[in-house]
Enzyme design. Structure first.
Site, mmCIF file in Angstrom:
data_model
loop_
_atom_site.group_PDB
_atom_site.id
_atom_site.type_symbol
_atom_site.label_atom_id
_atom_site.label_comp_id
_atom_site.label_asym_id
_atom_site.label_seq_id
_atom_site.Cartn_x
_atom_site.Cartn_y
_atom_site.Cartn_z
ATOM 1 N N SER A 144 36.394 -73.833 -99.953
ATOM 2 C CA SER A 144 36.337 -74.356 -98.982
ATOM 3 C C SER A 144 36.665 -73.774 -97.852
ATOM 4 O O SER A 144 37.363 -73.316 -97.694
ATOM 5 C CB SER A 144 37.315 -75.769 -98.996
ATOM 6 O OG SER A 144 36.916 -76.806 -98.035
ATOM 7 N N TYR A 157 43.738 -82.057 -100.972
ATOM 8 C CA TYR A 157 42.227 -81.011 -100.431
ATOM 9 C C TYR A 157 42.696 -79.359 -100.151
ATOM 10 O O TYR A 157 42.007 -78.438 -100.723
ATOM 11 C CB TYR A 157 41.399 -81.877 -99.896
ATOM 12 C CG TYR A 157 39.928 -81.287 -100.079
ATOM 13 C CD1 TYR A 157 39.425 -81.492 -101.272
ATOM 14 C CD2 TYR A 157 39.390 -79.891 -99.039
ATOM 15 C CE1 TYR A 157 38.090 -80.439 -101.040
ATOM 16 C CE2 TYR A 157 38.535 -79.688 -99.307
ATOM 17 C CZ TYR A 157 37.633 -80.145 -100.680
ATOM 18 O OH TYR A 157 36.034 -79.232 -100.749
#
Ligand code: NAP
Length: 252
Positions: A144, A157
């Protein structure tokens, strides 16, 4: 090197979280490059299956809930039972939970870390053991922008995706000599269920678009080409790399 180094004919690819979004985009791209595809999902991935089979390759579905490590060994053994081998693993399944760090709950921490990092590692291990026996393979982990940046309101996350970057490098160090290429793709802002809340928030949506040099959200399709490259012979000397596919976000 093969005449077309991007050709994946005869290879078997396992893609997690393949029913939708980036997983679907990657599965279809790998199929277009000639690979047979094993799709894992916790909901019927019939749309992806049809899209894969339309490319003239085989598709097989393994139903599995990746909130725990329990199915990892079974996913790999069912893949080998179905198609006789496993050459490519794409660890795509992932979730996100949003809350202020001051209010972040243990449940939101554990759920995200378990699926995005713990299960990813043990699926790498199960696949890596098989690939090591068979002389090699390719593993692609989905990272990410928050592998590189801190983000906001997404503590677990960010922790999980930063961990994916580190693990990708560790596994590359341990397994490159066994012929297993381990790399990651760091998608930028891609229009999927995962980012539906951001797209719906007009302020955040505008701020995000203002910073993307390409001037648009990415599509799942945009990630597919990078996956084909990293899965292919063309990337045989690429190890432990986290490849940003972000419309220029990180360059800004
Ligand atoms: P998505 O459309 O929500 O897809 C996530 C996939 O993971 C779905 O197939 C989902 O299945 C599956 N999944 C989640 N938890 C699971 C579980 N416990 N068991 C089995 N499958 C599970 O979102 P996406 O954007 O395509 O995300 C794919 C990956 O890209 C994730 O790792 C995400 O973190 C990463 N990523 C996305 C972006 C972005 O901008 N969209 C950016 C960077 C990284 P269900 O459909 O059943 O929920």
């Amino acid at each position: 090197m093969a005449q077309n180094p991007f050709d994946l004919s005869g290879k078997v690819a396992l893609v997690t979280g393949a029913n939708t979004g980036i997983g679907q985009g990657i599965a279809v791209a790998l199929a277009k490059a000639g690979a047979d595809i094993v799709l894992t999902a916790r909901r019927d991935p019939s749309e992806t299956r049809q899209l894969v089979e339309a490319q003239g390759v085989r598709a097989h579905v393994v139903m599995a809930d990746l909130s725990s490590t329990e199915p990892c060994e079974r996913i790999v053994s069912e893949t080998v039972e179905a198609f006789g081998r496993l050459d490519i693993l794409v660890n795509n399944a992932g979730i996100i939970r949003r809350n202020d760090a001051l209010d972040f709950t243990e449940d939101d921490w554990d759920a995200v870390m378990d699926t995005n990092l713990k299960v990813l590692f043990f699926l790498c291990q199960a696949a890596g053991r098989r690939m090591a026996e068979n002389g090699g393979g390719s593993i692609i982990n989905i990272a990410s922008m928050l592998t590189f940046q801190g983000g906001i309101r997404v503590a677990s996350y960010t922790a999980s995706k930063s961990g994916v970057g580190g693990l990708t490098k560790l596994l590359a160090n341990e397994w490159a000599a066994k012929g297993i290429n381990v790399n990651a793709i760091a998608p930028g802002y891609i229009a999927t269920n995962n980012t539906a809340a951001l797209q719906a928030d007009s302020d955040r949506n505008r701020q995000i678009l203002e910073r993307i040099p390409a001037g648009r959200w990415g599509e799942p399709d945009d990630i597919g080409g990078a996956a084909v490259f990293l899965a292919s012979d063309a990337a045989r000397y690429v190890q432990g790399h986290v490849l940003a596919v972000d419309g220029g976000w990180l360059a800004r």
